[in-house]
Design an enzyme around this catalytic site. Sequence first.
Site, PDB file in Angstrom:
ATOM      1  N   ARG A  60       0.810  -1.217   0.000  1.00  0.00           N
ATOM      2  CA  ARG A  60       0.000   0.000   0.000  1.00  0.00           C
ATOM      3  C   ARG A  60       0.844   1.268   0.000  1.00  0.00           C
ATOM      4  O   ARG A  60       0.618   2.171  -0.792  1.00  0.00           O
ATOM      5  CB  ARG A  60      -0.908   0.043   1.235  1.00  0.00           C
ATOM      6  N   THR A  61       1.791   1.346   0.912  1.00  0.00           N
ATOM      7  CA  THR A  61       2.520   2.612   1.063  1.00  0.00           C
ATOM      8  C   THR A  61       3.306   2.925  -0.210  1.00  0.00           C
ATOM      9  O   THR A  61       3.235   4.030  -0.745  1.00  0.00           O
ATOM     10  CB  THR A  61       3.450   2.562   2.305  1.00  0.00           C
ATOM     11  N   LYS A  90      26.728  -0.615   7.812  1.00  0.00           N
ATOM     12  CA  LYS A  90      27.951  -0.020   7.264  1.00  0.00           C
ATOM     13  C   LYS A  90      27.784   1.486   7.089  1.00  0.00           C
ATOM     14  O   LYS A  90      28.761   2.216   7.016  1.00  0.00           O
ATOM     15  CB  LYS A  90      28.292  -0.665   5.915  1.00  0.00           C
ATOM     16  N   ARG A 111      11.577   4.111   3.034  1.00  0.00           N
ATOM     17  CA  ARG A 111      11.182   3.149   4.073  1.00  0.00           C
ATOM     18  C   ARG A 111      12.379   2.262   4.385  1.00  0.00           C
ATOM     19  O   ARG A 111      13.046   1.769   3.461  1.00  0.00           O
ATOM     20  CB  ARG A 111      10.022   2.274   3.606  1.00  0.00           C
ATOM     21  N   HIS A 139       5.706   6.220  11.448  1.00  0.00           N
ATOM     22  CA  HIS A 139       5.099   6.072  10.120  1.00  0.00           C
ATOM     23  C   HIS A 139       4.110   7.234   9.959  1.00  0.00           C
ATOM     24  O   HIS A 139       2.903   7.057   9.979  1.00  0.00           O
ATOM     25  CB  HIS A 139       4.385   4.721  10.052  1.00  0.00           C
TER      26      HIS A 139
HETATM   27  C1  NCD Z   1       2.089  -0.814   8.354  1.00  0.00           C
HETATM   28  C2  NCD Z   1       3.601  -0.668   8.428  1.00  0.00           C
HETATM   29  O1  NCD Z   1       4.299  -0.903   7.439  1.00  0.00           O
HETATM   30  O2  NCD Z   1       4.038  -0.253   9.483  1.00  0.00           O
HETATM   31  N1  NCD Z   1       1.634  -1.057   7.059  1.00  0.00           N
HETATM   32  C3  NCD Z   1       1.353  -0.002   6.265  1.00  0.00           C
HETATM   33  O3  NCD Z   1       2.192   0.810   5.932  1.00  0.00           O
HETATM   34  N2  NCD Z   1       0.079   0.154   5.911  1.00  0.00           N
HETATM   35  C4  NCD Z   1       1.546  -1.767   9.354  1.00  0.00           C
HETATM   36  C5  NCD Z   1       2.113  -3.147   9.460  1.00  0.00           C
HETATM   37  O4  NCD Z   1       3.013  -3.550   8.725  1.00  0.00           O
HETATM   38  O5  NCD Z   1       1.618  -3.867  10.343  1.00  0.00           O
END
Ligand code: NCD
Length: 324
Positions: A60-61, A90, A111, A139
């Site tokens: 999703r993200t 490193k 990320r 997040h």
């Molecule tokens: C979340 C994450 O990556 O922290 N997912 C997301 O971005 N929608 C939640 C999760 O992984 O549980």
Amino acid sequence: MFLYSFKMHNLISMQDIKKEDVAEILHRAEFMENVCNFKVKYDKWKNIVLGNLFFEPSTRTRMSFEIAMLRLNGKVSNFAEKLSLTSLEKGENLTDTIRIIDSYCDMLVIRSPKAGTARRASEIAEHPVINAGDGSNQHPTQALLDMYTIKKLKKKISGLNIALIGDLKYGRTVHSLLYGLAMFNANITLISPEDLRMPSFIIDDVKDINKNETTHIKEIYDKDKDVNKMTKEGKFDVIYLTRIQKERFADIEEYEDIKDAYKITKDAISDNTIVMHPLPRIDEIDREIDNTKNAAYFEQAKNGIPVRMAIIDYLLENFYKDKK
Ligand code: NCD
């Protein structure tokens, strides 16, 4: 790096975002819904290139950042790689990667499995940096889309009774969301197994930052308490469930012991409660809830597009204004 960072150029943590910035992003997201529905044309960021750097799995993200930029008529370059913890440690490698991608692109989304990576990236990069999740730390874009969803469905945040349930220790979404909800005077109940409580430094920090607000934070972490009973009795306006974060456990047996602790059934949901989840879900939500009016998690995921469009728009606007 900017010496005159009086405007918000980066989104790294909900800890350092101001209430006015949150309100502005949520407001812009309403406009962005009209852009998504082709009611309004908006191509201010035509040909601007976003570098999407994902060193950890994401559906999703990653996709919603990509689609948000495409809906803004911008362009996207994706960099998805499994960066082992050793190569992250490193340090040099990541620094060089950021420097180079920053020289290719106009904005970076990052990320990483390691807390602090996005902040480090923002210190290296000249362009705006957005944290799309750093380890079990923060997040922030998820918190903003969560808040947008609550506001859209409940018409307000202030005064709502909101329960955050599940893995509050390793779940970065709930860390960010706690900061955000506290800014808007929600009454928050934290429900988790004892070993997965919200870190106390976060609760203290949230209380300290919001000492002038009327937010109440209450914790329940008795493992013998029935989570469905608590949910039913709590008559919450919002329950926000999270997955137990398997990948963050050093000892897999500990995960196995705890993994089935928190499952919500349809009977535990009061009529006006909305059920949220950042997804992916494992078994936290009885699938029977999916087709009820209480289920908000699909709408929540959908809101990721206009909210991320609003974030990109706001940061780029601030960046280019300050650059003039
Ligand atoms: C979340 C994450 O990556 O922290 N997912 C997301 O971005 N929608 C939640 C999760 O992984 O549980």
